[in-house]
Every structure is written in structure tokens, then in C-alpha cells.
Design a protein around this motif. Sequence first.
Motif, PDB file in Angstrom:
ATOM      1  N   GLN A   7       0.854  -1.173   0.000  1.00  0.00           N
ATOM      2  CA  GLN A   7       0.000   0.000   0.000  1.00  0.00           C
ATOM      3  C   GLN A   7       0.897   1.232   0.000  1.00  0.00           C
ATOM      4  OE1 GLN A   7      -2.864   0.225   3.106  1.00  0.00           O
ATOM      5  NE2 GLN A   7      -3.726   2.133   2.295  1.00  0.00           N
ATOM      6  N   SER A  32       4.406   2.203   4.137  1.00  0.00           N
ATOM      7  CA  SER A  32       3.839   0.946   3.648  1.00  0.00           C
ATOM      8  C   SER A  32       3.883  -0.123   4.726  1.00  0.00           C
ATOM      9  CB  SER A  32       4.616   0.468   2.420  1.00  0.00           C
ATOM     10  OG  SER A  32       4.628   1.483   1.447  1.00  0.00           O
ATOM     11  N   VAL A  87      -2.257  -5.571   2.063  1.00  0.00           N
ATOM     12  CA  VAL A  87      -3.470  -5.898   1.336  1.00  0.00           C
ATOM     13  C   VAL A  87      -3.419  -7.412   1.165  1.00  0.00           C
ATOM     14  CG1 VAL A  87      -4.804  -5.224  -0.714  1.00  0.00           C
ATOM     15  CG2 VAL A  87      -3.073  -3.696   0.200  1.00  0.00           C
ATOM     16  N   THR A 103      -5.114  -0.261  -3.228  1.00  0.00           N
ATOM     17  CA  THR A 103      -6.100   0.353  -2.358  1.00  0.00           C
ATOM     18  C   THR A 103      -7.059  -0.724  -1.865  1.00  0.00           C
ATOM     19  OG1 THR A 103      -5.986   2.235  -3.833  1.00  0.00           O
ATOM     20  CG2 THR A 103      -7.770   2.237  -2.239  1.00  0.00           C
TER      21      THR A 103
END
Lengths: 330, 128
Positions: free
Chosen positions: A12, A291, A297, A316
Amino acid sequence: MNKPELPTAIRQLPKIGIVLGTGGIKAMASLALFEFLAEQKIPVDLMVGCSGGALACAMIGSGCTPTEVRDLGMQKLQKSLFSQFDYSSLLGIFSSHLGNFDKTSGILKPDRWRGALQEYFGDKKLEQLRPRTLLQTTDIDTGEGVVLTKGPLAEAVYASCAFFPAFPPAKIDGRYLCDGIYSAPVPVVEAIKRKMDVIIALDFKEKVRTEPKGFFSCFYRHIDNTMRTLTRSQMFLSIEMHHHEIVIIEVDFDHTINPWDVHELPAIVECGHKAIELHKSAILSAITSFSRSKAPVAEQPVGSIADPNAGFRRTTILRNPASVESKNSG
Amino acid sequence: MEVIKEKSSEMQFLHLRGRLDHENAQVLEESLSKLIENGARQLIIDCSQIEFINNAGLRVLLGLAKKILDLEGRIALHSPSLQAKETFDRTGFSMVSRIYDTREEAIAGIAGSGLFSASRDERHIISN
């Protein structure tokens, strides 16, 4: 300083804002930053520019590559844009019987400079630039900072660069707006207000040791010193307000460079390269530390440095896919 | 990041060594907060061995200063490394807080007002 690991996995990515401060043609040193970001595939979410930094942001935001910006500068920026005196205004400084000087005046006539900006940008609007671009100006009546977000680009860049009293301010939406140097020479606060996670701010400095001589030289040195104090006060406030990292890059020049010193462009860009080289590690570290601080994610395939798709890439977490804007505009 | 502590009478001396960034800001903050909880009120911080400091590190120092000033304590920073000095200057930190050149100056200065102390150029007018 240890070099941070190059990112090899999809992570991310923080929202990244670039802030280019005042500095006339010296702001073209920022081209080195854009080259580096492109090499690393780091997308930019927002640009904020002031004065010379506004011109650089506008050119990059219009879709020019750093090389094109440099070539355009070499070709178009000329001393004749900045050397047409307005004698009525000039005489008006000394006596109201001889000429006229008020808040709409400037020592130099702006026509050629305005014409050149119109030629570069045509009818383009500020809101059409990608990434999103904001330009810092100052209301000459109140001294307040006014950030332009939309409207004709050529006039917005003119306003941000209108170094009063050298140039007259621009009248935009009923306000007389001049150079952003007087309110926020390096407008980092605007990037914080727009919730950028990592902000890379370029501050262009002339470290000239010689005593200034003559009116303009003394006046400019005074403005420059005042601007330094204003920048540092605002930077301190910004660090207090911000939630992640502001990478402040000072680009130093050892001699005075005038806005029309186009022959200095290669040396200016070289100064930019040196400054960016010293801060590459801090930029990458600011991005990777953000990050790492975020939950990963879903498991993603891991790229490698040799993989052309490796590097920074926006991911995202989609909670409501319909409401998420594309973030890869940079 | 390494914090070396040394206590002398009422003063607590700290040496910060290494990188002061996001990786270790929280650990440092906890360590310094513990010192205050344990009663330290006069802190003198040696910055000569800071290899790197970023916003996260600056925020720890500022947070520490606010805490200790709220408790009517004193804090002073001294002998910054080149990197730390550049960061203090660039970020305006040295505008609000005098950074002393030596430990001796910091000790003398802490008797005055410590962090957020009068800047070097301030002049005092003494009236009768």
C-alpha cells in the motif's frame, strides 16, 4: 546511512505530495526529482508550487517530460521577457507628479512574460493538470496566502510568479494576487491540508556570501532572508501538524542566478541531481516505512528488481469500489 | 537507536546514538517517557552521535519537551552532529529551541530556561 531496501512487493503506497518552492529558474532543479520518481515508478498525487516552483509544476502537470521542460526553458525563457521597464511606474516611485505607482503597478511591464505563458499553456485550465496542481499566491491587499486550484493556467502561473513590485499583481476573482513568496515560499502546509502522507519539499537556496550592492541586490537579499525565516517557521508548524514524513530537500546554489539566466539551466538541473542523490534514501525510506505501518493488502505476487512491473505501485483496499478515485494519475 | 543514560545530581544526561526515525521513534518515546515518570525533570541530551533524524524523531523530541515543560522541568540539546544540525536548521527546530554547542553550555543554560529558551540573540532589559 544504510540504503533502504528497494521495494520488491506490491504494497500500500502513501499519498505523495510534491512541493516546489520559490526560486525563479532555479526551481528547474526539480526536474531531477521528477526523473527519479519516474525511474522508481512512484506516482505523485498532488503538486503544490510557488513562483518558479509554480512554473515547473504547471509544465510537468501539463504533461511535459523533464527533458521537454528543460528544452522549452532553453528555447523560450529570455532576458527580453524581464527587461521592459514601465517608466510611468518607475518615475511614480520617486514622485507622484512624474508618474503613477499603486498596488496594480510594476516596475516592469508584464506583457511579454504574460504572452510567453499564454503561448506555453494556451487555454489550459489549472484543474485539468495531472497530477492535481495547486499554485500559491499572495493577496496584495491583505497579505493572506491564496491558493489557486482552478481557472486559466497561464494567469495562475503569472500570479504565482508576479514578484511585486518588479511585476504588477494579477487580478483574479476580484483580488490582486502576487508572488506566493510573500505568504508561503515553500507551501508545505497546503499538502498537509490535502492529507498527503509523504511530502517531498524542494527549497531552492542561494548561498551567496558576497555583500549585496545596489538597490535591487539589497532589496532582494532582504526579501530572501525574510523568506528563509518564514519558511522555517512554517516548516516547524508543518512537522507538528503532519502525521508521517516531510522530506525537505535544500538545493543549494553558490552564486546568484537571475530568472533569465537560461544558460545556467544544465548546471541548475545538475545541482538538482546532486541534491536528489543525497536524499534518495530518505524518500524511499519515508515511502516504505509508511507501507510497513499499514496492514498488507491481500497476498500479492512478489516482483523482482528485474521485473519491469516491480517497484512502487498503488494498491487500495476497496470497501466501496464505486467511490474510489483512480490514484494512478501521476 | 541507542540511548545511553547517565545521572548526576539533579540532572539526567542522555546520549542519543544512531538513527532516530519511524523505525525506533516509538521505542525512544516510551523510554524517555519512562524517565519522566520516574522523576527526571532536568534532561540534557547529547546529539553528537545522531546519524539520522527525521520528522518522527523531531516529534519525539518535541513531545518530550512539552511533557517536561508541563511538569516545570527543563531540557536542553547540545553538540549536534552535522546531520542533526542540518535537520534542526532546515525544519525551524533551532528557531524555537536553542541548540547548545557544548555540554557545559547546556548545563549552564538549563539553569536558565532550557528548551524554548531565549534565543542566543535575545537582549534583556533590566529595569529598576
